[in-house]
Design a protein around this motif. Structure first.
Motif, mmCIF file in Angstrom:
data_model
loop_
_atom_site.group_PDB
_atom_site.id
_atom_site.type_symbol
_atom_site.label_atom_id
_atom_site.label_comp_id
_atom_site.label_asym_id
_atom_site.label_seq_id
_atom_site.Cartn_x
_atom_site.Cartn_y
_atom_site.Cartn_z
ATOM 1 N N LYS A 220 78.700 -26.468 55.582
ATOM 2 C CA LYS A 220 79.689 -26.305 56.731
ATOM 3 C C LYS A 220 81.064 -26.334 56.289
ATOM 4 C CE LYS A 220 77.649 -28.685 60.429
ATOM 5 N NZ LYS A 220 76.681 -29.445 61.842
ATOM 6 N N SER A 221 80.664 -25.426 54.741
ATOM 7 C CA SER A 221 82.374 -25.679 53.764
ATOM 8 C C SER A 221 83.266 -24.370 54.657
ATOM 9 C CB SER A 221 82.185 -24.768 52.601
ATOM 10 O OG SER A 221 81.187 -23.552 52.475
ATOM 11 N N CYS A 222 84.494 -24.204 54.313
ATOM 12 C CA CYS A 222 85.068 -23.409 54.770
ATOM 13 C C CYS A 222 84.802 -21.754 54.639
ATOM 14 C CB CYS A 222 86.430 -23.816 55.041
ATOM 15 S SG CYS A 222 87.977 -25.597 55.777
ATOM 16 N N ASN A 223 84.813 -22.274 53.455
ATOM 17 C CA ASN A 223 84.503 -20.481 52.860
ATOM 18 C C ASN A 223 83.390 -20.552 52.468
ATOM 19 O OD1 ASN A 223 87.126 -19.887 52.725
ATOM 20 N ND2 ASN A 223 87.530 -21.309 51.797
ATOM 21 N N GLY A 224 81.912 -20.752 53.239
ATOM 22 C CA GLY A 224 81.022 -20.394 53.072
ATOM 23 C C GLY A 224 80.085 -20.244 51.104
ATOM 24 N N THR A 225 79.069 -20.336 51.473
ATOM 25 C CA THR A 225 77.831 -20.208 50.055
ATOM 26 C C THR A 225 76.966 -19.046 50.752
ATOM 27 O OG1 THR A 225 78.190 -22.591 50.322
ATOM 28 C CG2 THR A 225 75.907 -21.301 48.613
ATOM 29 N N PHE A 226 77.155 -18.227 49.679
ATOM 30 C CA PHE A 226 76.417 -16.837 49.780
ATOM 31 C C PHE A 226 75.282 -16.746 48.558
ATOM 32 C CE2 PHE A 226 80.615 -16.594 51.437
ATOM 33 C CZ PHE A 226 80.441 -16.087 52.504
ATOM 34 N N LEU A 227 74.206 -16.438 48.536
ATOM 35 C CA LEU A 227 72.609 -17.046 48.042
ATOM 36 C C LEU A 227 72.504 -15.118 47.881
ATOM 37 C CD1 LEU A 227 70.545 -17.736 46.230
ATOM 38 C CD2 LEU A 227 68.941 -17.890 48.628
ATOM 39 N N ASN A 228 72.517 -14.679 47.042
ATOM 40 C CA ASN A 228 72.410 -12.947 46.794
ATOM 41 C C ASN A 228 73.336 -11.732 47.659
ATOM 42 O OD1 ASN A 228 70.327 -13.559 44.650
ATOM 43 N ND2 ASN A 228 68.654 -13.714 46.426
ATOM 44 N N GLY A 229 74.275 -12.541 47.978
ATOM 45 C CA GLY A 229 75.410 -11.427 48.772
ATOM 46 C C GLY A 229 75.107 -12.227 50.570
ATOM 47 N N LYS A 230 74.125 -12.205 50.462
ATOM 48 C CA LYS A 230 74.056 -12.811 52.131
ATOM 49 C C LYS A 230 74.333 -15.121 52.605
ATOM 50 C CE LYS A 230 70.023 -10.385 52.687
ATOM 51 N NZ LYS A 230 68.520 -10.069 53.158
ATOM 52 N N LYS A 231 75.025 -14.645 53.685
ATOM 53 C CA LYS A 231 75.578 -16.182 54.065
ATOM 54 C C LYS A 231 74.744 -17.489 54.223
ATOM 55 C CE LYS A 231 79.142 -18.712 55.691
ATOM 56 N NZ LYS A 231 80.324 -18.155 57.662
ATOM 57 N N VAL A 232 74.536 -18.556 53.354
ATOM 58 C CA VAL A 232 73.561 -19.583 53.936
ATOM 59 C C VAL A 232 73.882 -20.050 55.327
ATOM 60 C CG1 VAL A 232 72.594 -21.289 52.991
ATOM 61 C CG2 VAL A 232 73.251 -19.491 51.502
ATOM 62 N N THR A 233 73.332 -19.865 55.953
ATOM 63 C CA THR A 233 73.755 -20.356 57.733
ATOM 64 C C THR A 233 72.287 -21.651 57.841
ATOM 65 O OG1 THR A 233 72.208 -18.786 58.437
ATOM 66 C CG2 THR A 233 74.782 -18.815 58.366
#
Length: 92
Positions: free
Chosen positions: A60-73
């Protein structure tokens, strides 16, 4: 042993060995993989090893984490050559 390579960021070119069951990525000094940058949350994301495979989850980071350009939800499984982006840092 699985490894991550830093493609972009303050530690560009370095290799990080993944040996623990749970690995915290973030800017907190207690993080297993410390990432520089004010945009990185203290405990930004977690890598988990489950039955020999790794998955990533955003904390639940402020700026998100991305895997291959897709946001990790939710928890997402990693494969060879997947690209993880956390703010200005890119890991493969």
């Amino acid at each position: 042993m699985a490894t991550l390579r830093v493609l972009k960021g303050s530690n560009k070119g370095s290799l990080i060995a993944l040996s623990a069951e749970c690995i915290v990525l973030g800017r907190d000094p207690s993080a297993d993989i410390m990432l520089d940058g004010v945009s990185v949350s203290r405990k930004h994301a977690i890598l988990r090893r489950i039955q020999g495979m790794y998955c990533i989850e955003d904390t639940k980071s402020c700026n998100g984490t991305f895997l291959n350009g897709k946001k990790v939800t939710s928890q997402m499984w990693l494969r060879d050559e997947d690209e993880i982006t956390i703010c200005d840092t890119v890991l493969v």
